[in-house]
Scaffold this motif. Structure first.
Motif, PDB file in Angstrom:
ATOM      1  N   ILE A 196     -59.586   0.249 -14.903  1.00 47.42           N
ATOM      2  CA  ILE A 196     -59.022   1.365 -14.119  1.00 47.42           C
ATOM      3  C   ILE A 196     -59.754   1.441 -12.778  1.00 47.42           C
ATOM      4  N   ALA A 197     -58.996   1.531 -11.696  1.00 46.13           N
ATOM      5  CA  ALA A 197     -59.610   1.605 -10.358  1.00 46.13           C
ATOM      6  C   ALA A 197     -59.897   3.063 -10.008  1.00 46.13           C
ATOM      7  N   PHE A 198     -61.041   3.561 -10.463  1.00 50.33           N
ATOM      8  CA  PHE A 198     -61.412   4.948 -10.160  1.00 50.33           C
ATOM      9  C   PHE A 198     -61.904   5.057  -8.717  1.00 50.33           C
ATOM     10  N   PRO A 199     -61.776   6.273  -8.098  1.00 47.42           N
ATOM     11  CA  PRO A 199     -62.183   6.422  -6.686  1.00 47.42           C
ATOM     12  C   PRO A 199     -63.687   6.287  -6.471  1.00 47.42           C
ATOM     13  N   ARG A 200     -64.032   5.777  -5.282  1.00 52.67           N
ATOM     14  CA  ARG A 200     -65.429   5.668  -4.854  1.00 52.67           C
ATOM     15  C   ARG A 200     -65.537   6.450  -3.544  1.00 52.67           C
ATOM     16  N   SER A 201     -65.981   7.692  -3.645  1.00 52.87           N
ATOM     17  CA  SER A 201     -65.934   8.591  -2.482  1.00 52.87           C
ATOM     18  C   SER A 201     -66.872   8.174  -1.365  1.00 52.87           C
ATOM     19  N   PHE A 202     -66.395   8.317  -0.140  1.00 46.71           N
ATOM     20  CA  PHE A 202     -67.181   8.160   1.107  1.00 46.71           C
ATOM     21  C   PHE A 202     -67.725   6.751   1.350  1.00 46.71           C
ATOM     22  N   ILE A 203     -67.310   5.750   0.562  1.00 46.41           N
ATOM     23  CA  ILE A 203     -67.966   4.439   0.752  1.00 46.41           C
ATOM     24  C   ILE A 203     -67.602   3.782   2.084  1.00 46.41           C
ATOM     25  N   HIS A 204     -66.478   4.198   2.670  1.00 41.63           N
ATOM     26  CA  HIS A 204     -66.096   3.599   3.952  1.00 41.63           C
ATOM     27  C   HIS A 204     -66.510   4.471   5.130  1.00 41.63           C
ATOM     28  N   GLU A 205     -67.296   5.507   4.858  1.00 47.92           N
ATOM     29  CA  GLU A 205     -67.736   6.412   5.928  1.00 47.92           C
ATOM     30  C   GLU A 205     -69.242   6.315   6.093  1.00 47.92           C
ATOM     31  N   PRO A 206     -69.727   6.454   7.333  1.00 51.84           N
ATOM     32  CA  PRO A 206     -71.175   6.330   7.540  1.00 51.84           C
ATOM     33  C   PRO A 206     -71.976   7.527   7.025  1.00 51.84           C
ATOM     34  N   ARG A 207     -71.324   8.706   6.886  1.00 51.77           N
ATOM     35  CA  ARG A 207     -72.130   9.870   6.478  1.00 51.77           C
ATOM     36  C   ARG A 207     -72.694   9.663   5.065  1.00 51.77           C
ATOM     37  N   LEU A 208     -73.940  10.050   4.923  1.00 50.44           N
ATOM     38  CA  LEU A 208     -74.652   9.781   3.669  1.00 50.44           C
ATOM     39  C   LEU A 208     -74.455  10.932   2.682  1.00 50.44           C
ATOM     40  N   GLN A 209     -73.237  11.035   2.188  1.00 52.62           N
ATOM     41  CA  GLN A 209     -72.924  12.069   1.210  1.00 52.62           C
ATOM     42  C   GLN A 209     -72.301  11.431  -0.021  1.00 52.62           C
ATOM     43  N   PHE A 210     -72.390  12.165  -1.113  1.00 57.28           N
ATOM     44  CA  PHE A 210     -71.776  11.722  -2.366  1.00 57.28           C
ATOM     45  C   PHE A 210     -70.833  12.824  -2.845  1.00 57.28           C
ATOM     46  N   SER A 211     -69.790  12.425  -3.572  1.00 56.92           N
ATOM     47  CA  SER A 211     -68.935  13.400  -4.258  1.00 56.92           C
ATOM     48  C   SER A 211     -68.482  12.758  -5.552  1.00 56.92           C
TER      49      SER A 211
END
Ligand code: KG4
Ligand code: ZN
Length: 339
Positions: A196-211
């Protein structure tokens, strides 16, 4: 030989350790409360605080006994004062203050997140600072730029659930016990992480945040697709459960490794130190190893036994001791994350 007694009570482990000035661990004791919180599928703060009250003195006694020393042999007493559950922190701090006052020895308040990263320094037996510090636990998923062991600048963290919290909640959705991380990881060994291709949040953004809350919701819909009758974990096949677990675990591991690598690139510090309960996870460790190796960065992982909460990592108190950064009896707890 100078000795520090370190006390830990930030969440649901009551722990104490005696650490010598050369950072040798002479005695350690951890009382886990997992059984008490199991039926609530998460830590209940009032239950945790009351259990700390019952356990803190026996745990200190056990650590001293294992170290073959008594309170009279201590040079200083250290305690985690931030961040954590308010009433849990208070129990450890009260015990530490009482010992400091009774024995007339210095009191050293320590930061629990800094201590998680210091577990890497202990295992390495050499200097590891400056570094990027990643703490992945039940309460935190945060990246810091450590200039030295006691000077850490927050780079970013989760905007909703912590990684360990996501493991625990998804484990509950899959009908596993608490804490869910280790059980989910075991189930995942039987599954296909690419199912299953679950989402990987913010991986394409430079901001260092997780969700991780969106990922948790995605797991819920993988179990019970929208518009279809609700399914319970018990209605899933063993293969479905294992595939969901493996796909979820890989999504968390990849997200963590990608964001940590971005943090290294942004700070220009080429060394990563990782601690916290989720750092014990096999797939998380493998992803961190793979992605840091690809970029030629140095990776230090806390040894598995020092990933989850313990007082051994309170050895960081020696850094304060040598700098003469003693705290007075007026020192208070700081439950929130210091920025
Ligand atoms: O660092 P820790 O003991 O407590 C906090 O400071 O929060 O971390 C506990 C968290 C729990 O959420 C637990 O499920 C998770 O770490 N954990 C794991 C594993 N071992 C512990 N998660 C994934 N895989 C593991 N092997
Ligand atoms: Zn912790």
């Amino acid at each position: 030989m100078k000795l520090i007694l370190a006390i830990e009570s930030t969440c649901d482990e009551t722990a104490a350790a005696v650490i010598a000035e050369d950072l040798r661990v002479l005695g350690s004791s951890v009382a886990s409360q997992d059984r008490l919180h199991q039926r609530f599928s998460g830590v209940v703060p009032e239950i945790a605080a009351r259990a700390h009250v019952e356990r803190v003195l026996p745990v200190i006694d056990e650590a001293l006994q294992r170290a073959g020393c008594g309170l009279e042999d201590l040079t200083a007493v250290a305690v985690a004062t931030t961040p954590g559950l308010a009433n849990s922190l208070l129990v450890g701090l009260s015990a530490a203050k009482a010992i400091a006052l009774a024995r007339g020895i210095p009191l050293l308040g320590i930061n629990h997140l800094h201590a998680h990263v210091y577990a890497c320094r202990l295992a390495a037996e050499r200097e590891v600072f400056p570094c990027v510090g990643l703490i992945i636990s039940g309460g935190h998923t945060h990246l810091f730029h450590f200039l030295d062991p006691l000077d850490a600048r927050l780079l970013g963290g989760t905007i909703d659930d912590a990684a360990g919290e996501a493991f625990d909640k998804v484990a509950t959705l899959l009908g596993l016990g608490y804490p869910g991380g280790p059980a989910l990881s075991k189930l995942a060994e039987e599954g296909n992480p690419k199912a299953i291709a679950f989402p990987r949040s913010f991986i394409h953004e430079p901001r260092l945040q997780f969700s991780f809350s969106g990922l948790k919701t995605a797991v819920r819909y993988a179990i019970s697709p929208q518009g279809q009758p609700v399914r319970l974990a018990s209605q899933l096949s063993d293969r479905e459960r294992a595939d969901i677990a493996a796909s979820f675990e890989l999504a968390v591991a990849e997200t963590i490794a990608i964001k940590a690598t971005q943090a290294i690139e942004q700070t220009g510090v080429s060394r990563l130190c990782v601690g916290g309960g989720v750092a014990a996870n096999r797939v998380v460790r493998a992803e961190l190893e793979k992605r840091t190796a690809e970029k030629g960065f140095e990776l230090l992982l806390a040894p598995r036994e020092l990933c989850t909460d313990n007082a051994v990592m309170g050895a960081i108190a020696w850094e304060k001791y040598w700098r003469g950064q003693f705290d007075g009896l007026e020192i208070d707890i700081l439950p929130g994350l210091m920025r």
